[in-house]
Design an enzyme around this catalytic site. Structure first.
Site, mmCIF file in Angstrom:
data_model
loop_
_atom_site.group_PDB
_atom_site.id
_atom_site.type_symbol
_atom_site.label_atom_id
_atom_site.label_comp_id
_atom_site.label_asym_id
_atom_site.label_seq_id
_atom_site.Cartn_x
_atom_site.Cartn_y
_atom_site.Cartn_z
ATOM 1 N N GLU A 135 51.951 38.576 33.570
ATOM 2 C CA GLU A 135 53.227 38.700 34.540
ATOM 3 C C GLU A 135 52.594 39.104 35.828
ATOM 4 O OE1 GLU A 135 54.618 41.423 31.906
ATOM 5 O OE2 GLU A 135 56.299 39.908 31.036
ATOM 6 N N TYR A 169 45.438 33.079 40.198
ATOM 7 C CA TYR A 169 45.700 32.597 38.760
ATOM 8 C C TYR A 169 45.925 30.990 38.758
ATOM 9 C CZ TYR A 169 46.759 37.537 37.993
ATOM 10 O OH TYR A 169 46.701 38.893 37.748
#
Length: 288
Positions: free
Chosen positions: A100, A112
């Site tokens: 998250e 990411y």
């Protein structure tokens, strides 16, 4: 820059980086407790410049945090930590990682994505101080080419795949885990909506195990209470089942979100309710 596995001696330095980077940082004790169920790596240059952690719940993993000191940002430290964790995952049979990240943290989201993560959902108002949504992202380890596999079964029109034995394994108290109940109920719910072929068996088993473990922890809290005794000082501490319960509940919710999203995309008929509605009651009844 050297990437290595974190040791207990690294915790003070890692906790300092945690305070520098997050509004609700982990304590040193939190890291020490986390090492029981998670794998951590640190980056040295030559001092500790960053770290990454991941809860291990094979075949799943969940990134706890990725943090780098201000002076080492934009120098590839975060990327090296992520790549090292992905290497470890590949070596230890974990094929899916979830994390998250604040929806407004564009540098982290970009990092990411460049490391193979994809956004799969949003958790509203997940973060505090300041309040902000969280993007849910996942990474799948590379799969084998079809040519590497032996003859695969054609599941068209097949009955429910048998749940793996570990879902009903006998626990230390002599009672079965009961995750096979979750597996069967959820598969039947999917079949009623014509979606059973779209949900991978491993995903279904991972969800079933996480949900059953959550119920197991809640049952332990009911038995032993919310407080425990420190093993060395004898002082009062929060029961470890509290954190474990929250972890398994969070994992189950994330996996259920993925299953439910598949149903939303493939189900063409109106439906009400979920298999979760009375599963906890069934599991608790099965343990009596």
């Amino acid at each position: 820059m050297r990437i290595r596995q974190m040791t207990a001696e690294d915790i003070p330095a890692v906790a300092q980086i945690e305070k520098e980077c997050f509004s609700q940082p982990w304590s040193e004790q939190g890291f020490l407790d986390g090492m029981k169920d998670a794998i951590f790596f640190v980056a040295e240059d030559p001092q500790i410049a960053g770290y990454i952690g991941m809860y291990r719940m094979p075949p799943e993993g969940e990134i706890t945090n990725v943090a780098v000191t201000r002076k080492m940002r934009k120098k590839g430290c975060g990327r090296e930590l992520l790549l090292r964790m992905q290497q470890w995952v590949d070596e230890h049979g974990i094929d899916r990682i979830i994390l998250e990240v604040r929806s407004g943290n564009e540098p982290a989201i970009h990092l990411y994505r460049t490391c193979g993560f994809e956004k799969i959902g949003v958790r509203k108002n997940f973060y505090q101080f300041p309040r902000e949504d969280a993007d849910i992202m996942e990474f799948h380890a590379p799969e084998l080419d079809a040519a590497d596999l032996d003859d695969a079964a054609d599941l068209t029109g097949a009955d429910m795949p048998s749940p793996s034995a570990y879902l009903s394994a006998q626990q230390k108290n002599g009672k079965p885990l009961g995750a096979d109940i979750v597996y069967k109920e959820t598969w039947l719910w999917l079949k009623q909506r014509g979606c059973e072929k779209h949900v991978n068996k491993r995903l279904l088993e991972s969800y079933s195990q996480a949900f059953a473990r959550f119920v197991q922890c809640e049952e332990a809290l009911s038995t032993y209470g919310l407080l425990g005794k420190h093993p060395t000082t004898g002082g009062v501490i929060a029961s470890p089942f509290v954190q474990m319960s929250q972890t398994f509940q969070k994992q189950a919710n994330l996996l259920w979100y993925e299953i439910f999203d598949i149903v939303k995309q493939n189900c063409t008929t109106k439906f009400d309710g979920t298999p979760q509605d009375d599963l906890m009651e069934q599991l608790l009844s099965s343990r009596k």
